[in-house]
Design a protein around this motif. Structure first.
Motif, PDB file in Angstrom:
ATOM      1  N   ASN A 329      45.727  72.565  25.617  1.00 58.57           N
ATOM      2  CA  ASN A 329      45.126  73.669  24.851  1.00 58.57           C
ATOM      3  C   ASN A 329      44.930  73.293  23.388  1.00 58.57           C
ATOM      4  O   ASN A 329      43.929  73.669  22.763  1.00 58.57           O
ATOM      5  CB  ASN A 329      46.015  74.906  24.956  1.00 58.57           C
ATOM      6  CG  ASN A 329      46.053  75.456  26.373  1.00 58.57           C
ATOM      7  OD1 ASN A 329      45.099  75.300  27.128  1.00 58.57           O
ATOM      8  ND2 ASN A 329      47.161  76.096  26.734  1.00 58.57           N
ATOM      9  N   ALA A 330      45.900  72.559  22.828  1.00 52.95           N
ATOM     10  CA  ALA A 330      45.777  72.139  21.433  1.00 52.95           C
ATOM     11  C   ALA A 330      44.617  71.167  21.251  1.00 52.95           C
ATOM     12  O   ALA A 330      43.880  71.238  20.253  1.00 52.95           O
ATOM     13  CB  ALA A 330      47.085  71.506  20.960  1.00 52.95           C
ATOM     14  N   GLU A 331      44.419  70.253  22.192  1.00 57.08           N
ATOM     15  CA  GLU A 331      43.290  69.325  22.106  1.00 57.08           C
ATOM     16  C   GLU A 331      41.957  70.079  22.202  1.00 57.08           C
ATOM     17  O   GLU A 331      41.003  69.765  21.485  1.00 57.08           O
ATOM     18  CB  GLU A 331      43.402  68.286  23.223  1.00 57.08           C
ATOM     19  CG  GLU A 331      44.561  67.312  23.023  1.00 57.08           C
ATOM     20  CD  GLU A 331      44.699  66.362  24.202  1.00 57.08           C
ATOM     21  OE1 GLU A 331      44.051  66.614  25.241  1.00 57.08           O
ATOM     22  OE2 GLU A 331      45.448  65.367  24.082  1.00 57.08           O
ATOM     23  N   ALA A 332      41.892  71.076  23.094  1.00 56.42           N
ATOM     24  CA  ALA A 332      40.656  71.855  23.212  1.00 56.42           C
ATOM     25  C   ALA A 332      40.376  72.640  21.930  1.00 56.42           C
ATOM     26  O   ALA A 332      39.230  72.726  21.473  1.00 56.42           O
ATOM     27  CB  ALA A 332      40.754  72.807  24.406  1.00 56.42           C
ATOM     28  N   ALA A 333      41.439  73.193  21.333  1.00 59.53           N
ATOM     29  CA  ALA A 333      41.250  73.931  20.079  1.00 59.53           C
ATOM     30  C   ALA A 333      40.791  73.005  18.958  1.00 59.53           C
ATOM     31  O   ALA A 333      39.941  73.375  18.136  1.00 59.53           O
ATOM     32  CB  ALA A 333      42.559  74.627  19.685  1.00 59.53           C
ATOM     33  N   LEU A 334      41.317  71.778  18.925  1.00 60.80           N
ATOM     34  CA  LEU A 334      40.884  70.823  17.897  1.00 60.80           C
ATOM     35  C   LEU A 334      39.434  70.421  18.096  1.00 60.80           C
ATOM     36  O   LEU A 334      38.677  70.300  17.117  1.00 60.80           O
ATOM     37  CB  LEU A 334      41.796  69.595  17.922  1.00 60.80           C
ATOM     38  CG  LEU A 334      41.473  68.501  16.907  1.00 60.80           C
ATOM     39  CD1 LEU A 334      41.542  69.047  15.489  1.00 60.80           C
ATOM     40  CD2 LEU A 334      42.409  67.312  17.076  1.00 60.80           C
ATOM     41  N   ARG A 335      39.014  70.242  19.346  1.00 61.37           N
ATOM     42  CA  ARG A 335      37.602  69.903  19.591  1.00 61.37           C
ATOM     43  C   ARG A 335      36.679  71.033  19.151  1.00 61.37           C
ATOM     44  O   ARG A 335      35.616  70.785  18.569  1.00 61.37           O
ATOM     45  CB  ARG A 335      37.392  69.589  21.082  1.00 61.37           C
ATOM     46  CG  ARG A 335      37.945  68.240  21.515  1.00 61.37           C
ATOM     47  CD  ARG A 335      37.402  67.850  22.881  1.00 61.37           C
ATOM     48  NE  ARG A 335      37.818  68.803  23.911  1.00 61.37           N
ATOM     49  CZ  ARG A 335      38.919  68.698  24.641  1.00 61.37           C
ATOM     50  NH1 ARG A 335      39.741  67.667  24.436  1.00 61.37           N
ATOM     51  NH2 ARG A 335      39.223  69.584  25.558  1.00 61.37           N
ATOM     52  N   ARG A 336      37.082  72.266  19.424  1.00 59.15           N
ATOM     53  CA  ARG A 336      36.247  73.386  18.982  1.00 59.15           C
ATOM     54  C   ARG A 336      36.174  73.456  17.463  1.00 59.15           C
ATOM     55  O   ARG A 336      35.110  73.752  16.895  1.00 59.15           O
ATOM     56  CB  ARG A 336      36.820  74.690  19.546  1.00 59.15           C
ATOM     57  CG  ARG A 336      36.652  74.856  21.039  1.00 59.15           C
ATOM     58  CD  ARG A 336      36.925  76.294  21.464  1.00 59.15           C
ATOM     59  NE  ARG A 336      38.299  76.681  21.164  1.00 59.15           N
ATOM     60  CZ  ARG A 336      39.323  76.549  22.017  1.00 59.15           C
ATOM     61  NH1 ARG A 336      39.113  76.030  23.221  1.00 59.15           N
ATOM     62  NH2 ARG A 336      40.529  76.946  21.676  1.00 59.15           N
ATOM     63  N   ALA A 337      37.294  73.188  16.795  1.00 62.95           N
ATOM     64  CA  ALA A 337      37.286  73.215  15.332  1.00 62.95           C
ATOM     65  C   ALA A 337      36.414  72.101  14.766  1.00 62.95           C
ATOM     66  O   ALA A 337      35.688  72.305  13.781  1.00 62.95           O
ATOM     67  CB  ALA A 337      38.716  73.102  14.804  1.00 62.95           C
ATOM     68  N   GLU A 338      36.453  70.915  15.366  1.00 57.74           N
ATOM     69  CA  GLU A 338      35.619  69.801  14.893  1.00 57.74           C
ATOM     70  C   GLU A 338      34.141  70.082  15.149  1.00 57.74           C
ATOM     71  O   GLU A 338      33.283  69.745  14.320  1.00 57.74           O
ATOM     72  CB  GLU A 338      36.049  68.515  15.586  1.00 57.74           C
ATOM     73  CG  GLU A 338      37.435  68.026  15.137  1.00 57.74           C
ATOM     74  CD  GLU A 338      37.890  66.812  15.925  1.00 57.74           C
ATOM     75  OE1 GLU A 338      38.870  66.171  15.512  1.00 57.74           O
ATOM     76  OE2 GLU A 338      37.262  66.506  16.963  1.00 57.74           O
TER      77      GLU A 338
END
Length: 517
Positions: A329-338
């Motif tokens: 979930n943290a990786e997905a949130a980081l991709r959305r932020a990028e």
């Protein structure tokens, strides 16, 4: 006759046989009385042995009444466990409450008056107290018999007393069930209230965004030359006060800069092609930058947690799976932020004027601005006080455009934040309804006690006997040492310091007295 006579004794003799008991006023006239010795205190205590016997008999009788009337009290115990669910691993910072406040919240919930009143009514506890003093005193009586203990940060014990084995077990189990039910009800209610509140705030944020967009659209309809600049994300210019401070720091002419910014806008109205130099380079909004930083921190913390759990458990352990889900979930949130930080190129907006009369008006304005720019450059005037009405009007329009752009961006950012919070609140409510959130479970059910709690009747009887004997001895000592002022031996006369002892007559034996008689 000489007052001093040698003392003649033939062994220890009870002085009362020789001198008798002197009256109390003799001791009152003593010049310097001295405290009695240990031997004298023992003799005086033994002289009042009947007081010790009476007090001891009374104490034994009272102990017998207490032991006989004492009802046995039984205590049972149950253990509850706090189990974390998907809420702590998937919903992130809006998960369960910290464990450091869990014990206090559970204790307050357990000992709440409304919950204890249910138990008193259900099991008909303390009927005499309820009849004489009411339900409040009965609840207080039950509260004094309930103990809540913390065994670990997530494990707690509940114990309660009862008049019978069955009552102790049933009351304890009922208290645990009420705690579980009440905790679940409170969490579901909180999740529902949070969802409803965020829905209302979300609607208001949508209305704010619509209002900001309407005001900005009205402004662009009046000043279409700013349409090309608003198409650039984050392209809102600074306000007049900020530009003035920058100009003061660099020594430039703010009026000339305002005129130079307005000229390309008017040319774009004539040609339909905005000049690249007119728009400031796009910069990402600070909120998106902060969101990316928070996503990176969450990903780093999730990876550290996963490594820690993988070193202790296998891959199939629930904690390891939860940690892996958190990392995902943290990786997905980081991709959305990028992805949100990747700003698309500003689209080319056609702002060309189509009406010939309007074009003629724009040409006149452009010529006037170009002449004023040339005049200020040739004269090198840098004072803002001598700005023309045209330049002041341009600055005011730019300030209004910046304000409307900031309000729209702020409203959109608030709407995005509320959408994320609303999503997490809906997930929390769904997890509560489905049983996937944190739960309070009964780990060890209440047991039926095999023996009464507290000291047994034999221990109470022995303790009462010992205390009765000690109280009798203390009463006899107080009667003989403190309250009895008679003279019993030679030491009592010496302590009064009236005169030296002349002679001590030995007491006759009881057999010899009878023979002489």
């Amino acid at each position: 006759m000489d007052k001093k006579i040698n003392q003649q004794t033939s062994g220890p003799t009870p002085p009362q046989e020789a001198l008798g008991a002197l009256p109390v006023d003799v001791a009152a006239r003593a010049a310097g009385p001295q405290p009695p010795s240990v031997t004298s205190m023992i003799n005086r205590t033994l002289a009042h042995w009947y007081v010790a016997v009476l007090v001891a008999i009374a104490g034994v009788a009272f102990t017998a009444v207490v032991v006989k009337s004492r009802k046995p009290v039984y205590r049972s115990e149950t253990v509850i466990f706090y189990r974390e669910g998907v809420k702590s691993t998937y919903l992130g910072p809006d998960g369960p409450d910290p464990l450091r406040t869990l014990a206090a919240r559970l204790k307050e919930t357990l000992l709440a008056r409304s919950n204890l009143e249910k138990v008193v009514t259900e099991f008909d506890l303390f009927p005499e107290v309820r009849e004489k003093r009411g339900m409040v005193d009965a609840v207080d009586r039950l509260r004094s018999k309930v103990i809540f203990k913390t065994r670990s940060p997530d494990t707690f014990a509940i114990s309660a007393e009862g008049q019978t084995r069955e009552q102790a077990q049933e009351v304890t189990q009922r208290l645990a069930d009420i705690l579980v039910e009440e905790t679940t009800r409170v969490r579901r209610t909180q999740a529902k209230i949070t969802t409803e509140f965020l829905d209302a705030e979300l609607k208001r944020a949508e209305q704010d965004v619509e209002k900001a967009e309407t005001e900005l659209a009205a402004f662009l309809a009046e000043h279409p030359e700013f349409a090309a600049e608003t198409a650039s994300p984050g392209g809102a210019q600074a306000g007049a006060a900020v530009r003035a401070s920058r100009a003061a720091a660099t020594g430039s002419d703010p009026t000339l800069e305002a005129l130079e910014r307005q000229a390309p806008r008017l040319r774009a109205r004539l040609t339909g092609k905005p000049e690249p130099a007119a728009a400031a380079p796009p910069t990402p909004p600070p909120a998106l930058v902060r969101q990316k930083e928070q996503a990176e921190q969450e990903l780093a913390a999730a990876r550290r947690d996963l490594m820690s759990k993988q070193s202790r458990f296998t891959e199939q352990h629930p904690d390891v799976r939860a940690a892996m889900l958190r990392v995902s979930n943290a990786e997905a949130a980081l991709r959305r932020a990028e992805d949100a930080l990747i700003l698309p190129p500003a689209p080319v907006v056609d702002v060309a004027a189509t009406d010939e009369a309007e074009k003629a008006k724009i040409r006149a304005q452009l010529q006037k601005i170009e002449r004023e720019i040339a005049a200020r450059k040739s004269a090198k005037r840098g004072n803002q006080a001598d700005a023309s009405e045209t330049a002041k009007q341009i600055i005011n329009i730019e300030t209004e455009w910046s304000r409307l752009s900031r309000e729209k961006a702020r409203a959109q950012q608030r709407l995005a934040d509320l959408e994320g919070k609303s999503f997490r609140a809906e997930m929390a409510a769904s997890s509560e309804q489905g049983g996937y959130s944190a739960q309070i479970e009964v780990l060890d059910p209440a047991f039926r006690p095999s023996a009464p709690s507290g000291p047994s009747r034999m221990i109470l009887a022995l303790g009462g006997l010992v205390m009765s004997i000690a109280a009798g001895i203390a009463a006899a000592a107080a009667r003989g040492i403190v309250l009895d002022d008679r003279v019993y031996d030679m030491e009592d006369i010496d302590r009064m310091a009236l005169a030296p002892v002349l002679v001590v007559v030995p007491a006759a034996a009881r057999g010899s007295r009878r023979r002489r008689g």
